[in-house]
Design an enzyme around this catalytic site. Sequence first.
Site, mmCIF file in Angstrom:
data_model
loop_
_atom_site.group_PDB
_atom_site.id
_atom_site.type_symbol
_atom_site.label_atom_id
_atom_site.label_comp_id
_atom_site.label_asym_id
_atom_site.label_seq_id
_atom_site.Cartn_x
_atom_site.Cartn_y
_atom_site.Cartn_z
ATOM 1 N N ASN A 80 -5.234 -10.207 -3.790
ATOM 2 C CA ASN A 80 -4.981 -9.600 -2.475
ATOM 3 C C ASN A 80 -4.502 -8.162 -2.650
ATOM 4 O O ASN A 80 -4.614 -7.337 -1.748
ATOM 5 C CB ASN A 80 -3.951 -10.423 -1.669
ATOM 6 C CG ASN A 80 -2.701 -10.783 -2.450
ATOM 7 O OD1 ASN A 80 -2.622 -10.609 -3.660
ATOM 8 N ND2 ASN A 80 -1.685 -11.302 -1.764
ATOM 9 N N GLY A 105 -4.534 -4.304 -3.855
ATOM 10 C CA GLY A 105 -5.543 -3.267 -4.084
ATOM 11 C C GLY A 105 -4.790 -2.011 -4.465
ATOM 12 O O GLY A 105 -4.174 -1.384 -3.619
ATOM 13 N N HIS A 106 -4.780 -1.690 -5.749
ATOM 14 C CA HIS A 106 -3.995 -0.549 -6.246
ATOM 15 C C HIS A 106 -4.957 0.573 -6.656
ATOM 16 O O HIS A 106 -5.764 0.402 -7.561
ATOM 17 C CB HIS A 106 -3.114 -0.992 -7.423
ATOM 18 C CG HIS A 106 -2.068 -1.987 -7.024
ATOM 19 N ND1 HIS A 106 -1.159 -2.526 -7.886
ATOM 20 C CD2 HIS A 106 -1.772 -2.517 -5.804
ATOM 21 C CE1 HIS A 106 -0.360 -3.359 -7.239
ATOM 22 N NE2 HIS A 106 -0.718 -3.377 -5.966
ATOM 23 N N THR A 136 -8.300 -3.316 -0.392
ATOM 24 C CA THR A 136 -8.912 -4.602 -0.711
ATOM 25 C C THR A 136 -9.931 -5.004 0.346
ATOM 26 O O THR A 136 -11.043 -5.416 0.036
ATOM 27 C CB THR A 136 -7.818 -5.691 -0.840
ATOM 28 O OG1 THR A 136 -7.004 -5.347 -1.955
ATOM 29 C CG2 THR A 136 -8.406 -7.075 -1.069
ATOM 30 N N THR A 137 -9.575 -4.880 1.624
ATOM 31 C CA THR A 137 -10.446 -5.397 2.684
ATOM 32 C C THR A 137 -11.134 -4.291 3.495
ATOM 33 O O THR A 137 -12.019 -4.586 4.290
ATOM 34 C CB THR A 137 -9.625 -6.255 3.673
ATOM 35 O OG1 THR A 137 -8.574 -5.439 4.198
ATOM 36 C CG2 THR A 137 -9.028 -7.473 2.994
ATOM 37 N N LYS A 146 1.753 2.271 -5.013
ATOM 38 C CA LYS A 146 2.317 1.738 -6.265
ATOM 39 C C LYS A 146 1.388 2.002 -7.456
ATOM 40 O O LYS A 146 1.836 2.373 -8.526
ATOM 41 C CB LYS A 146 2.549 0.219 -6.135
ATOM 42 C CG LYS A 146 3.525 -0.160 -5.039
ATOM 43 C CD LYS A 146 3.646 -1.668 -4.894
ATOM 44 C CE LYS A 146 2.413 -2.365 -4.378
ATOM 45 N NZ LYS A 146 2.030 -2.019 -2.995
ATOM 46 N N PRO A 187 -8.634 -1.107 8.886
ATOM 47 C CA PRO A 187 -7.762 0.022 9.227
ATOM 48 C C PRO A 187 -6.301 -0.417 9.162
ATOM 49 O O PRO A 187 -5.968 -1.526 9.576
ATOM 50 C CB PRO A 187 -8.147 0.386 10.663
ATOM 51 C CG PRO A 187 -9.134 -0.618 11.108
ATOM 52 C CD PRO A 187 -9.483 -1.538 9.992
ATOM 53 N N LYS A 209 2.927 10.132 -0.397
ATOM 54 C CA LYS A 209 2.093 10.584 0.718
ATOM 55 C C LYS A 209 2.839 11.546 1.647
ATOM 56 O O LYS A 209 2.565 11.595 2.847
ATOM 57 C CB LYS A 209 1.504 9.389 1.474
ATOM 58 C CG LYS A 209 0.677 8.482 0.561
ATOM 59 C CD LYS A 209 -0.171 7.472 1.284
ATOM 60 C CE LYS A 209 -1.539 7.993 1.609
ATOM 61 N NZ LYS A 209 -2.512 6.923 1.913
ATOM 62 N N ASP A 269 0.806 -1.232 0.000
ATOM 63 C CA ASP A 269 0.000 0.000 0.000
ATOM 64 C C ASP A 269 0.835 1.277 0.000
ATOM 65 O O ASP A 269 0.433 2.301 0.558
ATOM 66 C CB ASP A 269 -0.968 0.010 1.207
ATOM 67 C CG ASP A 269 -1.862 -1.197 1.220
ATOM 68 O OD1 ASP A 269 -2.186 -1.707 0.136
ATOM 69 O OD2 ASP A 269 -2.232 -1.645 2.326
ATOM 70 N N GLN A 296 2.004 -6.040 -3.300
ATOM 71 C CA GLN A 296 2.441 -6.182 -1.901
ATOM 72 C C GLN A 296 3.722 -5.355 -1.687
ATOM 73 O O GLN A 296 3.876 -4.331 -2.335
ATOM 74 C CB GLN A 296 2.647 -7.655 -1.516
ATOM 75 C CG GLN A 296 1.359 -8.470 -1.404
ATOM 76 C CD GLN A 296 0.761 -8.885 -2.733
ATOM 77 O OE1 GLN A 296 1.414 -9.479 -3.559
ATOM 78 N NE2 GLN A 296 -0.507 -8.591 -2.945
#
Length: 420
Positions: free
Chosen positions: A39, A41-42, A299-300, A17, A303, A330, A14, A223
């Site tokens: 798995n 989540g981009h 993805t899920t 990417k 937090p 960030k 996370d 990942q």
Amino acid sequence: MKESLILVGTQWGDEGKGKIVDYFSQKFDAVCRFQGGHNAGHTIYSQNEKFVLHLVPSGIFYNHVQCFIGQGVILSLDSLLEEVNKLKERGINLEGKLRISRYCSLLLPIHATIDQLREDNKNSIGTTKRGIGPAYEDKTARRSIKVFDLEDQTNLKKKIESIVEYYNFQIVNIHNSKPVDASEMLVETQKAFDNLEKYFGDVTDTLEEIHNKGGNILYEGAQGTLLDVDYGTYPFVTSSNTLATSVGVGSGFPKSIYSNVLGVAKAYTTRVGAGPFPTELFDLEGEKIAELGNEFGATTGRPRRCGWLDLVALKYSAKLNNLSELCITKIDVLNNFENIKVCVDYEIEGKSTSYKSRNLHEVTPVYENFAGWQCELSAFKNFDSLPEPAKKFIYFIEDYVGVKISLISHSPERDGLIFR
Ligand code: GDP
Ligand code: IMO
Ligand code: MG
């Protein structure tokens, strides 16, 4: 000849990417996923719309970019079909642009069932419950169904029945749960395949063709380094090799390993799921990072745990991936901090210790303190004009890690970038 590039996460995933791959795709002929599965989540913002991609490469928003899923990726046909349909509904063209290796191992619904049942036990490691671990287990155990198996009905039926029998034994006898029906899974798998058939083909030869014609390829890691099954914080890792060096095997194109490597790191650290995290914060500063960074899993929705940037771990990542350059994302999340910390050493019982994943639970981080810049960095268009405290922060990371920071990201949007 245009240079190809491998882009990898340097932390626990996370890192942003997806946003960076999306930006760079403008300059590439192809984007290729080479490990992991859904798995991932981009998150990408394209024309002010938010997209979260799980299997489809993040270059899909450009018409000139060919997207590939290499055989190192574990493929859930259900998830892929859902993603493809959603993208189409939102006007994203995939025709002639997406090609998936026929040698990918399939992730079947029963893999997710067993992942969920195992996670409900006390030894949970906080997986995404997508079935990634069991699917990679099957691949290594030589039980996997490959995409090409779907072309032979009799063979497929036998293979599905055998996998279902294998897992149903565990589902019933270990987890006291209801067995899964093989015939239903066979029908569903075949249906998803029929809908996706046109996307399957050869990846190796096509990547080679693009390369031979002078085209460049962007390899999109999923990942992060610290989740690598061999070099991460084992056993709190994913089940694939996430390092840049796995690109040759995962893409099926051996020359990919000669590409430059861009590492992506957040200006702080996050982690989803269980496992050691030396710089984790349990105070208001941690909450502030989580809130300002909107740190919830793509993805899920879980937090994310938050903490300061860990340079000991980042240096380890730089070495393992042979990074050519770094991108810090960030940085805007730290805009309003009066003081910012970065971890420069670990101690055990007062003694300095190097990064060793086996004792990461025990280390105490040693911090270097920085004054915050306390202003909006989006107002600055180039690196030289950035406020001194921000430049000092960047120079320090670069010096410590020994890799040039060539890119800084200060917003989720495509153009929220400062180049050096
Ligand atoms: P990935 O898995 O590495 O692609 O990252 P994720 O998409 O899971 O998480 C990164 C999150 O940060 C997403 O919500 C992005 O939209 C967002 N993001 C990326 N870069 C920046 C940035 O520079 N600033 C801010 N504020 N958000 C960013
Ligand atoms: P992207 O590509 C963050 C984590 C899970 C869990 C561990 C094992 O979006 O950066 P798994 O389901 O893979 O067996 O879970 O790995 N994990 C990720 N964390 N970003 C990801 O992907 C992740 N993919 C897996 O939270 O700790
Ligand atoms: Mg993610």
